[in-house]
Design an enzyme around this catalytic site. Structure first.
Site, PDB file in Angstrom:
ATOM      1  N   HIS A   1       1.839  42.558  13.338  1.00  0.00           N
ATOM      2  CA  HIS A   1       2.680  42.234  14.486  1.00  0.00           C
ATOM      3  C   HIS A   1       2.394  43.176  15.653  1.00  0.00           C
ATOM      4  CE1 HIS A   1       4.649  40.632  10.907  1.00  0.00           C
ATOM      5  NE2 HIS A   1       5.270  39.766  11.677  1.00  0.00           N
TER       6      HIS A   1
ATOM      7  N   GLU B   1      31.328  42.305   3.588  1.00  0.00           N
ATOM      8  CA  GLU B   1      30.627  42.707   2.373  1.00  0.00           C
ATOM      9  C   GLU B   1      29.167  43.041   2.650  1.00  0.00           C
ATOM     10  OE1 GLU B   1      32.150  39.770   2.751  1.00  0.00           O
ATOM     11  OE2 GLU B   1      33.975  39.944   1.559  1.00  0.00           O
TER      12      GLU B   1
ATOM     13  N   HIS C   1       3.792  37.829  18.851  1.00  0.00           N
ATOM     14  CA  HIS C   1       4.699  38.432  17.872  1.00  0.00           C
ATOM     15  C   HIS C   1       4.027  38.835  16.566  1.00  0.00           C
ATOM     16  CE1 HIS C   1       8.158  38.969  15.214  1.00  0.00           C
ATOM     17  NE2 HIS C   1       7.564  38.139  14.387  1.00  0.00           N
TER      18      HIS C   1
ATOM     19  N   HIS D   1      36.005  31.599  -6.357  1.00  0.00           N
ATOM     20  CA  HIS D   1      36.133  33.043  -6.518  1.00  0.00           C
ATOM     21  C   HIS D   1      35.715  33.526  -7.906  1.00  0.00           C
ATOM     22  CE1 HIS D   1      38.137  32.618  -2.761  1.00  0.00           C
ATOM     23  NE2 HIS D   1      38.458  33.879  -2.682  1.00  0.00           N
TER      24      HIS D   1
END
Lengths: 677, 677
Positions: free
Chosen positions: A29, A412, A263, A474
């Site tokens: 890159h 999380e 890129h 859950h």
């Protein structure tokens, strides 16, 4: 003609060292290093504090290249600054066995602070590092001395800012007012699919201001003074800073600059030649480093080395004047556990009613944390559920960065990246809690922690359908298998309170990788260790709880976590019928695999082919342990919403079901033995 | 005393129906329904367009309860509105076999538009639904007629707004100016750990404005007129709307209102009694529904039924005047494939050099998409890498919502949730591409799609170390295993171009669950199907490519994807030595498991115990297919950065390694046979 300005010379050196390496590898890159070289140059030569001879100096500034695909920028900087990264390694960019892999890898290359590439992760690690820096400063800088006074700098990209994990982390960084965190945003307006106008038109500056960040702009990154001033301003601001730098991807490339083509592919000989001509750079030799280009880096390194020496002297003096304090600091820096750590954890008496392993975990954690200030962590907004509260410890906040309890919020994924950042920083044994189901949200961060081999402790409670009424959204079913799939992650699912204590000790002692603790919501009996083997057997991953009945076992029943209760009951029933049964508690495949084949054969004798594994999750992988005659009592569907005892019963986790499976396996094993004559 | 206002009566009915249900279940979340009842009431009775007798009416407004823990709010609304949700089911809230599970489940309860609970997911599904609504309106509303004119409403929480996935989705929604999307933000300033001041102090309104959203506030949610006006204003705005509503969690509870204790546990008899007294509600009977409280909902339902009838009449007329158009629309709504879809896909000629399966996928996708306007999708900023470009199709944008190509941006997780939203909306077969490694970022969304049983196609390219130089951060190792672990997800890893075509057809025909395609970056040979069995065998999950040598096979070599090339070469070498070898292409465990045991035994004859599985990933789970005499040629570590051919060689994926494993397995199998006499 080589430009006469020393800075421009150095900047172009970075650009063409990077571009030459990508071109030679025929992979990589070039766009970022060429576009952001001036940012990196100003940061590294005028602001970043580092000592190339001591890349682990605890009070160094950290530099995170969150846009890890621009790895050649970092390798160029490390080489020019004098880190142990020879030019020959740059010439072997992206080759087997080199220390210059496609994306920066922590532990692989001196000076690389984190493994980056998956976007948003480096950004988030940096937030964790900045939390560490603020925390240590608050805890140890006193009486006018400044033991910890470093910052965290980084280069972040459009892709980083698009990723949700970075959004979560940015919100928390703003909340905590992490003024030691300074990110240069490589605002090149190009992503892989083309212009950022295609999909990323939000007002990034306004968004970060909304998070509570200090935001400034650098309109022309070739004007080094504005970069310098922006960095100085950011250092003076009490908030985390985002410096929005209008860069040009592939700067200098005649036709590819400012396009997606710059890129992620080699520039090609023609483009590379064109760029060198445009920027007045000699076409040959490749990998040219004019002596003068090294000077600004050498000066920065010299300053850093001096700072480092002064810091060591300060610590040396402190070792005499305050040896207790320095024992703590030295131990934290070394990552050592306090002597006799095993004696810190409680022993739980046998109890048929027992307690949830999450509750045991809370008690063990608190016992350890009281003696170990490096244990810092919290929960993603499930403190009571995860039982991660640290009694008597304040929460980390903008006002009290020395607080040890972290309210990560319902974030999380950021928690995962922050845990890694704290561990990477050094001086911490970080932990973070959530429901096991939400390990899915953190998975990219868990994977990188495993790859980096860092000590992070995930506290995953509510580890099965045993969570009950909250239902299938859950209830983890496939999560134990999915986590076991990650190389170098230890998954440990203790069966009772005493195994939970052993699990924490194992996690602490495991310095070369993270550990995931899977803990029950519901109560499980605390096994009577006068009848069963010591819980310390957990450290071997699987161990014989007991051989029931007379003579060598005809049947092995194995289980992890809350299902050990079921094999105990089933084993007792079967042995009462005259079947000699071995009961194996099997909390961790990884720990078991780490042992010798002999030990494994002792626990699971090859001759005993009647085997049943019981786990309230998918069977995937258990067939390896039960073999062709074996049975797995498992759950091959999503759960359901109901009180947990009903779920266990309806979904086939009963003593009777285990006994039935055992009979099938005994029969199959006998049939196979008969067939074998 | 029951309040005299009909609206207040209805609102209190929602509150206490919800609270009574939670109390009776002794489990659940009373806080949200009690705090947000007035929002829901005004939305459902004055704005939401629905016909309870036809919950699938395609032009209905969608309602998403992203904060799925407040499920009792939704069940109360559905019951009061006349959906097929009897009171008896509310009284069995969270019990085994009820249609009122702890969190709302799509397909389980009439009127539930998505499965929510894991925070941020419903928010993101709603963005996908709004994309669908805009797209259909742009495509089919013409000549003054309005076939699709519905909106997507939702209630979102602090937790939703903290989750990164929602941040990603919000950014894209703003970019696309999804004016049909209107979210009521339940700003109750409480999360599970306590006040949002603990961790969530960003300026949410400013953040959403930065995303390009229209943001308004409702300061007092008991003032129904302000809610009504805010919704009207939002409907008139061309941007997506966030209405920040200052609510009070557990509204009415004497001591728990405005505290975390109101969030997720039963109120208790005393608190419940106190709330009823405060709000003038009779203490008995429980589950009280005053007749008058049903009236506003009945009126809304009546309006909706009328709208629905008018819509059906419009379609009926159109079926006469423009049957071609309506055939397309009806087919899309039904979710049926066009007749003869299998003939659309190209056949690839045998080619030893071959092509990457990602390239084959791009060709197949384009062939299908040309005939199927319901195929809508794109890539998370890896269009060229994933080969997902739709030739000749415009990108979806604010200016052109009818565009079929979606630039999701570097937002894999939002892509996952949006794909589900498109599928849930109906009328779409959505696809989304990224690298297989980044399936980790999307995992929570993939799990929910699997649970919901919806048709979504994940295009995961760069499916192994075969991606080469980008290195271990980008090389999936454990991902096939981790995806296979998810119940009801089909993971398909085709071996060549023709299997890729079959894989796409399988994914299209799989109406009851999502499919993940794992595709190579690197070229693989296109097998000569005159020598090998037809690629259509992929549909069975595993099939015999060929039996080499004479007589029944002594050895089975099986592999998926790019490693099939290796077993072909190894098989040819071994059969030349006189070992009869069966070659099995094994692209999908799930499809294989879905077949009969007889078919499985035909492919993998139990008598042939010498077996080798080859896959450039972890072995986990393969032991089930190779058995105790078998071998797995796998990768039990993270990858490395190097050209891919070197990686395959260094990491043990060579013909020689397969042959060596085969010899070991043959020997072990012979030993076991000897032992068996």
């Amino acid at each position: 003609m080589i430009s006469s300005s020393r800075d421009v010379l150095a900047i172009n050196t970075i650009r063409f060292l990077s571009a030459d390496a990508v071109q030679q590898a025929n992979s990589g890159h070039p766009g970022l290093p060429m576009g952001a070289a001036s940012l990196a140059h100003v940061l590294w030569t005028r602001h970043l504090r580092f000592d190339p001879a001591a890349p682990q100096w605890p009070d160094r500034d950290r530099f995170v290249l969150s846009a890890g695909h621009g790895s050649m920028l970092l390798y160029s900087l490390l080489h020019l600054s004098g880190f142990d990264l020879p030019l020959a390694e740059i010439q072997r960019f992206r080759q087997w066995g080199s220390i210059t892999p496609g994306h920066p890898e922590f532990g692989h290359t001196p000076g690389v602070e984190t493994t980056s590439g998956p976007l948003g992760q480096g950004f988030t690690n940096g937030v964790g590092m900045a939390m560490a820096a603020h925390h240590l400063a608050a805890r140890y800088n006193r009486d006018g001395r400044s033991l910890f006074d470093h910052r965290v700098y980084g280069i972040v990209s459009d892709g980083d800012l698009m990723e949700g994990v970075a959004s979560e982390a940015a919100s928390l960084a703003g909340h905590l007012r992490l003024g030691r965190l300074i990110y240069l945003y490589d605002d090149n307006r190009i992503s892989i699919d083309g212009s950022t106008d295609l999909t990323f038109t939000e007002d990034r500056a306004a968004r970060f201001q909304a998070y509570g960040w200090h935001v400034t702009r650098v309109a022309d990154v070739e004007d080094l003074g504005t970069i310098d001033r922006a960095l100085a301003e950011a250092k003076a601001d009490a908030r985390p800073s985002l410096i929005v730098c209008r860069t040009h991807i592939g700067f200098g490339l005649p036709s590819r600059q400012d396009t997606a083509a710059a890129h992620g592919e080699p520039p090609g000989e023609e483009e590379l030649k064109g760029a060198k001509e445009r920027l007045g750079w000699p076409l040959e030799p490749r990998f040219l480093i004019p002596d003068e280009a090294r000077l600004p880096f050498a000066e920065a390194a010299r300053r850093g080395a001096q700072d480092h020496q002064a810091w060591e002297a300060m610590l040396q003096a402190l070792r005499r004047s305050d040896p207790d304090l320095m024992r703590e600091i030295d131990r934290r820096i070394a990552g050592d556990l306090p002597p006799g750590v095993a004696r810190l954890v409680p022993t739980f008496p046998a109890d048929a009613k027992g307690l949830a392993t999450r509750a045991a975990s809370g008690k063990v954690l608190n016992a350890l944390a009281a003696a170990m200030p490096e244990i810092v962590g919290g929960s993603a907004d499930l403190t009571t559920s995860n039982q991660t509260a640290l009694k008597g410890e304040a929460a980390m906040s903008a006002e009290n960065p020395g607080g040890r309890y972290i309210h990560y919020g319902v974030r999380e994924h950021a928690m995962g990246g922050i845990l890694s950042g704290l561990a990477l920083h050094g001086g911490f044994i970080p932990f973070g809690g959530t429901f096991l189901i939400f390990s899915d949200y953190m998975r990219p961060a868990i994977r990188l922690a495993s790859m980096m081999g860092i000590r992070v402790i995930y506290v995953f409670s509510h580890d099965s359908i045993g969570l009950g009424e909250d239902g299938p959204t859950h209830q983890p079913v496939e999560h134990l298998a999915a986590l076991r799939a990650i190389p170098n992650l230890a998954v440990v699912r203790p069966a009772d309170a005493n195994e939970t204590a052993a699990a924490w000790l194992t996690a602490l002692e495991r310095r070369d990788g993270p550990t995931a603790l899977a803990l029950t919501r519901q109560s499980v009996p605390t096994l009577d260790r006068t009848r069963f083997a010591p819980a310390d057997g957990l450290r071997r991953g699987a161990y014989v709880l007991a051989d029931l009945g007379d003579g060598p076992p005809h049947l092995v029943l194995m289980a992890s976590g809350s299902e050990v209760e079921l094999i105990v009951a089933a084993g007792e029933a079967l042995s009462a019928e005259g079947v000699p049964v071995r009961l194996v508690s099997f909390p961790s495949w990884e720990l078991f695999e780490a042992g010798s084949p002999e030990v494994r054969d002792q626990v699971l004798p090859p001759a005993v082919r009647a085997r049943v594994a019981v786990e309230a999750g998918i069977a995937q992988g258990w067939s390896r342990w039960v073999g062709e005659a074996g049975e797995v009592v498992s759950l091959e569907r999503f759960g359901a919403s109901a009180p947990y005892k009903e779920l266990f019963s309806h979904l086939g986790f009963t003593t009777d079901a285990v006994i039935a499976a055992a009979r099938r396996s005994l029969e199959r094993s006998a049939m196979m033995a008969r067939a074998a004559g």
